[in-house]
Design an enzyme around this catalytic site. Sequence first.
Site, PDB file in Angstrom:
ATOM      1  N   ASN A   9      -0.400   3.307  -4.633  1.00 24.91           N
ATOM      2  CA  ASN A   9       0.401   4.519  -4.563  1.00 24.91           C
ATOM      3  C   ASN A   9       1.631   4.279  -3.690  1.00 24.91           C
ATOM      4  O   ASN A   9       1.529   3.696  -2.629  1.00 24.91           O
ATOM      5  CB  ASN A   9      -0.422   5.669  -3.968  1.00 24.91           C
ATOM      6  CG  ASN A   9      -1.506   6.142  -4.901  1.00 24.91           C
ATOM      7  OD1 ASN A   9      -1.246   6.412  -6.061  1.00 24.91           O
ATOM      8  ND2 ASN A   9      -2.732   6.248  -4.408  1.00 24.91           N
ATOM      9  N   HIS A  68       1.006  -1.511 -10.395  1.00 28.69           N
ATOM     10  CA  HIS A  68      -0.231  -2.023  -9.806  1.00 28.69           C
ATOM     11  C   HIS A  68      -0.180  -3.531  -9.602  1.00 28.69           C
ATOM     12  O   HIS A  68       0.632  -4.203 -10.216  1.00 28.69           O
ATOM     13  CB  HIS A  68      -1.420  -1.671 -10.695  1.00 28.69           C
ATOM     14  CG  HIS A  68      -1.703  -0.198 -10.716  1.00 28.69           C
ATOM     15  ND1 HIS A  68      -1.292   0.618 -11.746  1.00 28.69           N
ATOM     16  CD2 HIS A  68      -2.316   0.602  -9.818  1.00 28.69           C
ATOM     17  CE1 HIS A  68      -1.674   1.871 -11.492  1.00 28.69           C
ATOM     18  NE2 HIS A  68      -2.288   1.885 -10.325  1.00 28.69           N
ATOM     19  N   LYS A 121       8.561  -8.347   1.112  1.00 28.92           N
ATOM     20  CA  LYS A 121       7.459  -9.065   1.760  1.00 28.92           C
ATOM     21  C   LYS A 121       6.189  -8.764   0.982  1.00 28.92           C
ATOM     22  O   LYS A 121       5.830  -7.608   0.784  1.00 28.92           O
ATOM     23  CB  LYS A 121       7.324  -8.612   3.222  1.00 28.92           C
ATOM     24  CG  LYS A 121       6.405  -9.467   4.080  1.00 28.92           C
ATOM     25  CD  LYS A 121       7.018 -10.848   4.317  1.00 28.92           C
ATOM     26  CE  LYS A 121       6.218 -11.651   5.340  1.00 28.92           C
ATOM     27  NZ  LYS A 121       6.333 -11.114   6.708  1.00 28.92           N
ATOM     28  N   HIS A 122       5.526  -9.806   0.521  1.00 32.21           N
ATOM     29  CA  HIS A 122       4.302  -9.661  -0.263  1.00 32.21           C
ATOM     30  C   HIS A 122       4.502  -8.731  -1.455  1.00 32.21           C
ATOM     31  O   HIS A 122       3.709  -7.835  -1.716  1.00 32.21           O
ATOM     32  CB  HIS A 122       3.148  -9.187   0.605  1.00 32.21           C
ATOM     33  CG  HIS A 122       2.797 -10.151   1.703  1.00 32.21           C
ATOM     34  ND1 HIS A 122       2.519 -11.478   1.465  1.00 32.21           N
ATOM     35  CD2 HIS A 122       2.698  -9.988   3.040  1.00 32.21           C
ATOM     36  CE1 HIS A 122       2.254 -12.091   2.609  1.00 32.21           C
ATOM     37  NE2 HIS A 122       2.362 -11.209   3.585  1.00 32.21           N
TER      38      HIS A 122
END
Length: 529
Positions: A423, A529, A280-281
């Site tokens: 993180n 990231h 999800k996302h």
Amino acid sequence: MTDLHPIRRALLSVSDKTGLIDLGRALSERGVELLSTGGSAKALRDAGLDVRDVADVTGFPEMMDGRVKTLHPAVHGGLLALRDNADHRAAMEAHGIGAIDLLVVNLYPFEATVAAGAGYDDCIENIDIGGPAMIRAAAKNHAFVNVVVDVEDYEPLLGELRDNDGATTLAFRQTLAQTAYARTAAYDAAVSTWMASAIDAPAPRRRAVAGTLAQTLRYGENPHQSAAFYTDGSDRPGVATALQLQGKALSYNNINDTDAAFELVSEFDPKDGPAVAIIKHANPCGVARGATMAEAYTRAFACDQTSAFGGIIALNGELDAETAEAITGIFTEVVIAPSATEDAKALFSAKKNLRLLTTGGLADPTAHAQTIRQVAGGYLMQDKDNGRIGLDDLQVVTKLAPTDEQLQDLLFAWTVAKHVKSNAIVYARDGQTVGVGAGQMSRLDSALIAATKAQRMADALGLDGSLAKGAAVASDAFFPFADGLLEAAAAGASCVIQPGGSMRDDEVIAAADEAGLAMVFTGMRHFRH
């Protein structure tokens, strides 16, 4: 003044001869004179079409193993001459240069040659020179000349001729020219990228990238953003090469999330059993192994049933009917798997909006590739994170060593953490994620979120205590302080895997010892990231 210009003379010289005969015949029936070279001329002539060899036009035979055949003023003058320029017309008449109104060229199969693993010399021989030169000349002179570089444009060309009594419009020629320049750019990008690798130049002074339109999208991440999906020509199994069996068109976010899901599940070798990832996302909300694919899905779903709603599901093996039935229990955007049974397809067919994609195989998580990210004024390029560690790479740094079972959970959690935005903190137990903390500004916050999710899911399932109790915890980068590790201990974790390398490693190790945790270092970081 009209922008219509008739096609009276065409030069056809193609490597991919798909549709060539039909095109040549349609042009010939319109009275278009056909010029051609080599194998293209032979194919047209064998089909009974009247073709004139370019060598007859230039007065020079093809030479140097075909390296020189179209690089001649009789060809380039016919492509570049401005028909409304008196000086150009005079030069054509003085030197016997006939106008070429249509150029049909597709280039030597350089990309296919590289993909087939050919040697350096063979790749060099498959770099086309005359083709790109003619394409660029014809595209530059699109005010008068049509240039076709894709088989897909044959029928639109013939349709244009039918609509305009053998002529084409400027708008049509402009579109062809844009496509032509993009093709030569992509071709040069493929050559330069291959050569950078061949001469071991990981960061060449100039770098070119290219893509082919696969799909125009309704919008990007948000409705006010336009977007499109381009493929790079590689054959890596995944969303770009998958076959969509049903469902509406993929959206920008669907494509991004489906890629993340399939790349993650490809980490799990089917030889070791079924595995399912729910995304999800772009972050995993549940990943698990199981004795069957249905069990793997059920265990993955149990990690975070709330976030799984409207998610993307990826399988490392065939989608079967039992798993398909379980998946239809909630709203799911996309399911992607190497294959699907006919029964599974039939079950999904009732869910018209559910997209089902099959890839024919898994992506190789160890294969070398590169990733690109755009920033203002440029882009960042790096090697894809294909780093992997095994049992022999682990360094036990605490007084308490992990058990064999814990080691397996540590490696599982570590594999998942590689695909969680930094993180990243991942709790896992018995081959199943039980809590995921992603994308936070501090590692402590990620640890807190993962622990909260583990407790929340335990409450939803009516279990006593947290799912994190006894779990293995993976951190994608080192703990800069002991606080995040202590949060994991407070949640009930039993062991930790992390890269190590902090200035405070000794403090973190001491805190783990005091909390009764086993901890191993990997020496490898997985920032995402």
